[in-house]
Each structure stands twice: as C-alpha cells, then as structure tokens.
Design an enzyme around this catalytic site. Structure first.
Site, PDB file in Angstrom:
ATOM      1  N   ASP A  35       0.847  -1.191   0.000  1.00 45.65           N
ATOM      2  CA  ASP A  35       0.000   0.000   0.000  1.00 45.65           C
ATOM      3  C   ASP A  35       0.884   1.243   0.000  1.00 45.65           C
ATOM      4  N   LYS A  36       0.439   2.254  -0.740  1.00 42.31           N
ATOM      5  CA  LYS A  36       1.182   3.518  -0.789  1.00 42.31           C
ATOM      6  C   LYS A  36       0.894   4.388   0.428  1.00 42.31           C
ATOM      7  N   LEU A  83      -6.618  -4.554  -4.869  1.00 42.16           N
ATOM      8  CA  LEU A  83      -7.668  -3.623  -4.430  1.00 42.16           C
ATOM      9  C   LEU A  83      -7.232  -2.171  -4.468  1.00 42.16           C
ATOM     10  N   ALA A  85      -6.624   1.433  -5.194  1.00 41.53           N
ATOM     11  CA  ALA A  85      -7.246   2.311  -6.184  1.00 41.53           C
ATOM     12  C   ALA A  85      -7.579   3.631  -5.524  1.00 41.53           C
ATOM     13  N   THR A 135     -15.798  -2.780  -9.472  1.00 44.81           N
ATOM     14  CA  THR A 135     -17.036  -2.220  -8.916  1.00 44.81           C
ATOM     15  C   THR A 135     -18.204  -2.382  -9.888  1.00 44.81           C
ATOM     16  N   ASP A 136     -19.419  -2.345  -9.347  1.00 41.94           N
ATOM     17  CA  ASP A 136     -20.596  -2.380 -10.232  1.00 41.94           C
ATOM     18  C   ASP A 136     -20.757  -1.069 -10.999  1.00 41.94           C
ATOM     19  N   GLU A 137     -20.015  -0.017 -10.574  1.00 42.30           N
ATOM     20  CA  GLU A 137     -20.204   1.297 -11.204  1.00 42.30           C
ATOM     21  C   GLU A 137     -19.765   1.310 -12.665  1.00 42.30           C
ATOM     22  N   TYR A 184     -14.072   8.111 -11.992  1.00 39.95           N
ATOM     23  CA  TYR A 184     -13.737   6.925 -11.187  1.00 39.95           C
ATOM     24  C   TYR A 184     -14.125   5.652 -11.925  1.00 39.95           C
ATOM     25  N   ALA A 186     -14.894   5.213 -15.022  1.00 42.42           N
ATOM     26  CA  ALA A 186     -14.224   5.091 -16.326  1.00 42.42           C
ATOM     27  C   ALA A 186     -12.823   4.502 -16.135  1.00 42.42           C
ATOM     28  N   LYS A 188     -11.839   2.627 -13.545  1.00 40.56           N
ATOM     29  CA  LYS A 188     -11.979   1.222 -13.119  1.00 40.56           C
ATOM     30  C   LYS A 188     -12.317   0.346 -14.337  1.00 40.56           C
ATOM     31  N   LYS A 223     -17.087   8.800   2.628  1.00 35.07           N
ATOM     32  CA  LYS A 223     -18.155   8.021   2.011  1.00 35.07           C
ATOM     33  C   LYS A 223     -19.426   8.172   2.853  1.00 35.07           C
ATOM     34  N   LEU A 224     -20.575   7.973   2.209  1.00 36.52           N
ATOM     35  CA  LEU A 224     -21.871   8.309   2.814  1.00 36.52           C
ATOM     36  C   LEU A 224     -22.052   7.808   4.258  1.00 36.52           C
ATOM     37  N   TYR A 375       7.232   6.745   8.091  1.00 39.98           N
ATOM     38  CA  TYR A 375       7.793   6.044   6.939  1.00 39.98           C
ATOM     39  C   TYR A 375       8.685   6.927   6.074  1.00 39.98           C
TER      40      TYR A 375
HETATM   41  P1  NAD Z   1     -10.081   2.862  -0.113  1.00 41.62           P
HETATM   42  O1  NAD Z   1     -10.008   4.204  -0.798  1.00 41.62           O
HETATM   43  O2  NAD Z   1     -10.621   2.777   1.260  1.00 41.62           O
HETATM   44  O3  NAD Z   1      -8.616   2.219  -0.077  1.00 41.62           O
HETATM   45  C1  NAD Z   1      -7.749   2.256  -1.156  1.00 41.62           C
HETATM   46  C2  NAD Z   1      -6.367   1.840  -0.692  1.00 41.62           C
HETATM   47  O4  NAD Z   1      -5.484   1.857  -1.837  1.00 41.62           O
HETATM   48  C3  NAD Z   1      -5.758   2.793   0.342  1.00 41.62           C
HETATM   49  O5  NAD Z   1      -5.173   2.037   1.389  1.00 41.62           O
HETATM   50  C4  NAD Z   1      -4.702   3.537  -0.433  1.00 41.62           C
HETATM   51  O6  NAD Z   1      -3.585   3.955   0.348  1.00 41.62           O
HETATM   52  C5  NAD Z   1      -4.284   2.521  -1.487  1.00 41.62           C
HETATM   53  N1  NAD Z   1      -3.724   3.150  -2.690  1.00 41.62           N
HETATM   54  C6  NAD Z   1      -4.264   4.173  -3.406  1.00 41.62           C
HETATM   55  N2  NAD Z   1      -3.435   4.496  -4.428  1.00 41.62           N
HETATM   56  C7  NAD Z   1      -2.372   3.654  -4.348  1.00 41.62           C
HETATM   57  C8  NAD Z   1      -1.197   3.486  -5.135  1.00 41.62           C
HETATM   58  N3  NAD Z   1      -0.930   4.283  -6.192  1.00 41.62           N
HETATM   59  N4  NAD Z   1      -0.316   2.507  -4.797  1.00 41.62           N
HETATM   60  C9  NAD Z   1      -0.574   1.697  -3.718  1.00 41.62           C
HETATM   61  N5  NAD Z   1      -1.657   1.836  -2.941  1.00 41.62           N
HETATM   62  C10 NAD Z   1      -2.542   2.795  -3.247  1.00 41.62           C
HETATM   63  O7  NAD Z   1     -10.883   1.939  -1.122  1.00 41.62           O
HETATM   64  P2  NAD Z   1     -11.926   0.763  -0.831  1.00 41.62           P
HETATM   65  O8  NAD Z   1     -13.265   1.346  -0.659  1.00 41.62           O
HETATM   66  O9  NAD Z   1     -11.372  -0.139   0.212  1.00 41.62           O
HETATM   67  O10 NAD Z   1     -11.916   0.008  -2.240  1.00 41.62           O
HETATM   68  C11 NAD Z   1     -10.945  -1.003  -2.518  1.00 41.62           C
HETATM   69  C12 NAD Z   1     -11.175  -1.528  -3.924  1.00 41.62           C
HETATM   70  O11 NAD Z   1     -12.481  -2.061  -4.030  1.00 41.62           O
HETATM   71  C13 NAD Z   1     -11.061  -0.473  -5.013  1.00 41.62           C
HETATM   72  O12 NAD Z   1     -10.414  -1.049  -6.114  1.00 41.62           O
HETATM   73  C14 NAD Z   1     -12.496  -0.121  -5.333  1.00 41.62           C
HETATM   74  O13 NAD Z   1     -12.621   0.313  -6.685  1.00 41.62           O
HETATM   75  C15 NAD Z   1     -13.174  -1.458  -5.113  1.00 41.62           C
HETATM   76  N6  NAD Z   1     -14.602  -1.388  -4.709  1.00 41.62           N
HETATM   77  C16 NAD Z   1     -14.988  -0.597  -3.663  1.00 41.62           C
HETATM   78  C17 NAD Z   1     -16.333  -0.589  -3.281  1.00 41.62           C
HETATM   79  C18 NAD Z   1     -16.782   0.253  -2.098  1.00 41.62           C
HETATM   80  O14 NAD Z   1     -17.996   0.326  -1.835  1.00 41.62           O
HETATM   81  N7  NAD Z   1     -15.902   0.856  -1.311  1.00 41.62           N
HETATM   82  C19 NAD Z   1     -17.258  -1.351  -3.953  1.00 41.62           C
HETATM   83  C20 NAD Z   1     -16.825  -2.162  -5.024  1.00 41.62           C
HETATM   84  C21 NAD Z   1     -15.490  -2.179  -5.379  1.00 41.62           C
HETATM   85  P1  TYD Z   2     -20.673   7.178  -1.805  1.00 46.06           P
HETATM   86  O1  TYD Z   2     -20.561   6.618  -0.430  1.00 46.06           O
HETATM   87  O2  TYD Z   2     -19.756   8.290  -2.205  1.00 46.06           O
HETATM   88  O3  TYD Z   2     -20.559   5.931  -2.815  1.00 46.06           O
HETATM   89  P2  TYD Z   2     -20.795   5.873  -4.431  1.00 46.06           P
HETATM   90  O4  TYD Z   2     -20.851   7.244  -4.972  1.00 46.06           O
HETATM   91  O5  TYD Z   2     -19.583   5.136  -4.896  1.00 46.06           O
HETATM   92  O6  TYD Z   2     -22.067   5.109  -4.602  1.00 46.06           O
HETATM   93  O7  TYD Z   2     -22.176   7.697  -2.007  1.00 46.06           O
HETATM   94  C1  TYD Z   2     -23.277   6.834  -1.844  1.00 46.06           C
HETATM   95  C2  TYD Z   2     -24.522   7.608  -2.258  1.00 46.06           C
HETATM   96  O8  TYD Z   2     -24.728   8.689  -1.337  1.00 46.06           O
HETATM   97  C3  TYD Z   2     -24.400   8.259  -3.633  1.00 46.06           C
HETATM   98  O9  TYD Z   2     -25.661   8.196  -4.293  1.00 46.06           O
HETATM   99  C4  TYD Z   2     -24.043   9.693  -3.333  1.00 46.06           C
HETATM  100  C5  TYD Z   2     -24.726   9.947  -1.997  1.00 46.06           C
HETATM  101  N1  TYD Z   2     -24.049  10.923  -1.101  1.00 46.06           N
HETATM  102  C6  TYD Z   2     -24.770  11.990  -0.558  1.00 46.06           C
HETATM  103  O10 TYD Z   2     -25.962  12.180  -0.818  1.00 46.06           O
HETATM  104  N2  TYD Z   2     -24.102  12.856   0.276  1.00 46.06           N
HETATM  105  C7  TYD Z   2     -22.776  12.697   0.574  1.00 46.06           C
HETATM  106  O11 TYD Z   2     -22.215  13.537   1.333  1.00 46.06           O
HETATM  107  C8  TYD Z   2     -22.066  11.576   0.030  1.00 46.06           C
HETATM  108  C9  TYD Z   2     -20.605  11.372   0.336  1.00 46.06           C
HETATM  109  C10 TYD Z   2     -22.746  10.723  -0.795  1.00 46.06           C
END
Ligand code: NAD
Ligand code: TYD
Length: 378
Positions: A35-36, A83, A85, A135-137, A184, A186, A188, A223-224, A375
């Site tokens: 991880d970075k 993972l 990203a 992701t499903d996005e 994002y 695009a 992925k 995140k929400l 670090y």
């Molecule tokens: P997150 O943002 O919480 O964590 C991302 C991690 O990647 C961090 O620890 C960060 O330091 C590391 N990172 C970022 N850039 C880096 C780089 N250049 N080199 C090395 N490490 C790096 O993300 P998350 O929510 O845990 O998502 C993880 C993965 O799952 C992603 O690929 C995301 O697209 C996918 N995903 C997330 C969700 C969700 O709801 N969070 C849903 C479906 C898929």
């Molecule tokens: P988010 O957690 O950013 O996930 P994603 O955009 O990847 O689905 O957002 C979840 C939903 O909540 C999305 O429809 C955007 C909305 N949202 C708000 O209404 N207010 C907020 O402050 C945030 C961060 C998200």
C-alpha cells in the site's frame, strides 16, 4: 499449500478486511500488504494483525513497476489480489488524472510485472492468480422505474426482512455492457479491460469481480455511511445530494471479503463474478435508518437528528440506481451474504460510535502526518 500473496490496497477499507481474513485463516501463507498509504490508507485498520508472522507490510506505489517486479522475485509471489485504487467518485470529478494514473496505469504496471516474473519461471502461469477487484459502477446506471420499490424477483437468505425491495426490473449482470459515467468508474472500467486483455493475449490466469457498495468498519469518512454517522454524532449538517432519490445496493464488507477468499481459491480463471446482496436502498431511506440508529444508541430523543438533513446540489453525472444480480456467484460457488441489513447497519453504527478515536485521528488529520513521518525515507 503454502502461498505467497500480495494484497494491494490492504491499508484501505475493504483491503484491511481482506488482509485480516487471510492472515487469520491462512497461517501458512505469506501475506504481503502492499500500500502507498495515500490519504485513504491507514495502518491503524490492521493493528490486531500487524505482529503476525505470516503478515508483512510494504509501502509501495503500484505505479512503481521496478519495485514491484523486484518484490515479486524476492517474495516468489504466486497470487495477487488487487484492491489498491483511488475510490471516491467526488474526488474523481475534481482530479481525474490521479484516478487514471493509479487505477489504469497502476493496474497495468502490476500486470506487466507479474507477466514478466511468472513467464520467467519453469512452471510459468501454473498455480498463479491475478485477481482484480472492481465495482458495479462500471456498468453505468439503471432506471428507477418503481420509485416506491417492488418485490424483487430474487431472494437471498440475508435480504432485509423489513425492506427487501427492488426499484426497477433491470439489474447488472456479468454480461451487462460497460457504460461508466464518472472518471472513477471510467478508470476502473479501463483497468478491468486491461486485466481481461492480459488473459486473452498472454494467457495470464486472471479473475475480475464487480461488487456493489460496501459498508462496515474502517471506511474512510468521506463516504456516505461513516460521514453521516460522524456528522450525526457531532450534530453537523447531513449533505444529501439532489433529492436523496438515488438507489445504491449495500453489502456488508466482511461478506465481500468472504466472497474474495472463495473466488480467489475456487473461482474459474477468466471468469467475471458479480458480488452483491440484493439489498437496494434509496439514499434518503438509508439516511433515516442511520439517524434512527445513532439517535437510539446515543440516547437522543427519537428523530431529533432528522433536522440535520440538508439537501445540497446534486453530484455531477450522479448515477441513479445500482443493483447487482449475484446469482452466478451464489449458484456456482455457494456464496451467500451472512447479514441482514438491519443487523449490519446496527453493527456498523455501534462500531463507529465505539471507535471514536479511530475516527477523530482521521478527521483531525493527525494520522496522515504521523505515518508520513514514520515512513519518511523508506
Ligand atoms: P479505499 O479508498 O478505502 O482504499 C484504497 C487503498 O489503496 C488505500 O489504502 C490507499 O492507500 C491505497 N492506494 C491508493 N493508491 C495507491 C497506489 N498508487 N499505490 C498503492 N496503494 C494505493 O478503497 P476501498 O473502498 O477499500 O476500495 C478497494 C477496492 O475495491 C477499489 O479497487 C475499489 O474500486 C473497489 N470497490 C470498492 C467498493 C466500495 O464500496 N468501497 C465497492 C466495489 C469495489
Ligand atoms: P458514496 O458513499 O460516495 O458511494 P458511491 O458514490 O460510490 O455510490 O455515495 C453513496 C450515495 O450517497 C451516492 O448516491 C451519493 C450519496 N451521497 C450523498 O448524498 N451525500 C454525501 O455527502 C455523500 C458522500 C454521498
């Protein structure tokens, strides 16, 4: 079998749950968390496993091809669960270049290093895996044809008993055409294409999974769900984008981690699996559930935080509805989500309220400075 596995992005939200599961479940494996430590990476997420003999943390940028190639040789890596990203849509709207760099070029860099290393071995790709978490996005957005929700055509034991609704008749399938809308998604989507191209062109044993929105402990509070729980606790405004009508399909993060474990070990090479729990929620309904739960757990009068709801300008290009069909994973590999949503959200709210120090360290910005100095020069 003894394995040497790199998990990228292991200090992030989902990655930390995957690392914890693998470190606990596979004492014979060599688990390397790469991880970075960007703003989203936090080693405090892994305090409980950091001293385990089968765990190692390496601070590295996935775009650093040479460093990763050297690591593969040194650690004799035979599996990669990718993972790492940039993961937040709002940030991608402000800074798309960082998303292209990390999500596209970073993934390509890992693929190419893995290819060169594995092709240099006598057994080449035998027993190897490159598992890409997506992701499903990438599928775009679905129509919201039933604003009040309807009985879904699918059932799952863990679907919410009270709620259990679908907001349209269409779903994302593994065969759904990619149609990403945000920088994002695009980026992925592009990375997913590169992973599949490495299978089709070079024969690399790849797997791609596309999961719905995750929730649970250790999620970065932009995140929400964690943002709103923290704002309710501090009695700050809750910024609801647009009318709060957008629909997301929520899965408890540990259920995603279990699916990743299963698919890494039992999934078929070159296949795609959708991961989701048939658990659609309109944002505003989910927000009301969070308010109710936080108010109850903090002893606030019921509904007293409803006044914090503040409707704000909608997100640009805001996808209306996501809904995943995970029938293939359920039927072929026997995976099922374990938690009903009411249980999952209760657990999640409790966790954030019980771990205020974790949250405060992030929101005060202290943890970033701490890890930067810790670090420095490595
Ligand atoms: P997150 O943002 O919480 O964590 C991302 C991690 O990647 C961090 O620890 C960060 O330091 C590391 N990172 C970022 N850039 C880096 C780089 N250049 N080199 C090395 N490490 C790096 O993300 P998350 O929510 O845990 O998502 C993880 C993965 O799952 C992603 O690929 C995301 O697209 C996918 N995903 C997330 C969700 C969700 O709801 N969070 C849903 C479906 C898929
Ligand atoms: P988010 O957690 O950013 O996930 P994603 O955009 O990847 O689905 O957002 C979840 C939903 O909540 C999305 O429809 C955007 C909305 N949202 C708000 O209404 N207010 C907020 O402050 C945030 C961060 C998200």
């Amino acid at each position: 079998m003894k394995r040497s596995i790199v998990i990228t992005g292991g200090a992030g939200f989902i990655g930390s749950h995957v690392v914890r599961l693998f470190v606990n479940k596979y004492p014979d494996y060599n688990i390397i968390n790469l991880d970075k430590l960007t703003y989203a990476g936090n080693l405090a997420n892994l305090k409980d496993v950091e001293d385990r003999p089968n765990y190692k943390f390496v601070r590295m940028d996935i775009c650093d091809f040479e460093a990763f190639y050297a690591l593969m040789q040194e650690e004799k890596v035979d599996g990669i669960i990718h993972l790492a990203a940039e993961s937040h849509v709002d940030r991608s709207i402000k800074d798309p270049f960082t998303f292209a760099r990390t999500n596209v070029m970073g993934t390509l860099s890992l693929l190419q290093a893995a290819k060169l290393y594995w092709e240099s071995l006598p057994e080449r790709y035998e027993g190897k895996r490159f598992y890409h978490i997506s992701t499903d996005e990438v599928y775009g957005a679905l129509e919201l044809t039933h604003p009040e929700g309807i009985e879904p055509p699918f059932t799952t034991t863990a679907s919410s008993s009270e709620h259990h609704l679908a907001y349209g008749t269409d779903f994302f399938y593994e065969t759904t055409k990619y149609n990403p809308h945000s920088p994002y998604s695009a980026a992925k989507a592009s990375s997913d294409h590169f992973v599949r191209a490495y299978h089709d062109t070079y024969g690399m044993p790849t797997i791609v999974t596309n999961c719905s929105n995750n929730y649970g402990p250790y999620q970065f509070p932009e995140k929400l769900i964690p943002l709103f729980i923290n704002n309710i606790r501090h009695r700050r405004p809750l910024p609801v984008y647009g009318k709060g009508e957008n629909v997301r399909d929520w899965l408890y993060v540990e259920d995603h981690a279990r699916a990743i474990d299963l698919i890494f070990h039992k999934g078929t090479v070159a296949e795609t699996y959708n991961i989701g729990g048939f658990n659609e929620w309109k944002n505003i309904d989910l927000i009301r559930v969070m308010i109710k739960t936080v108010d109850r757990l903090l002893g606030n009068p019921e509904g007293s935080s409803l006044e914090l709801i503040t409707y704000v300008t909608d997100r640009a290009g805001h996808d209306l509805r996501y809904a995943i069909d995970s029938t293939k994973l359920q039927k072929e590999l026997g995976w099922e989500p374990s938690l009903q949503f009411e249980e999952g959200i209760e657990k999640t709210v409790r966790w954030y309220l019980d771990n205020q120090e974790w949250m405060d360290n992030i929101t005060s910005g202290e943890y970033e400075k701490y890890y930067e100095s810790m670090y420095a020069g490595r």
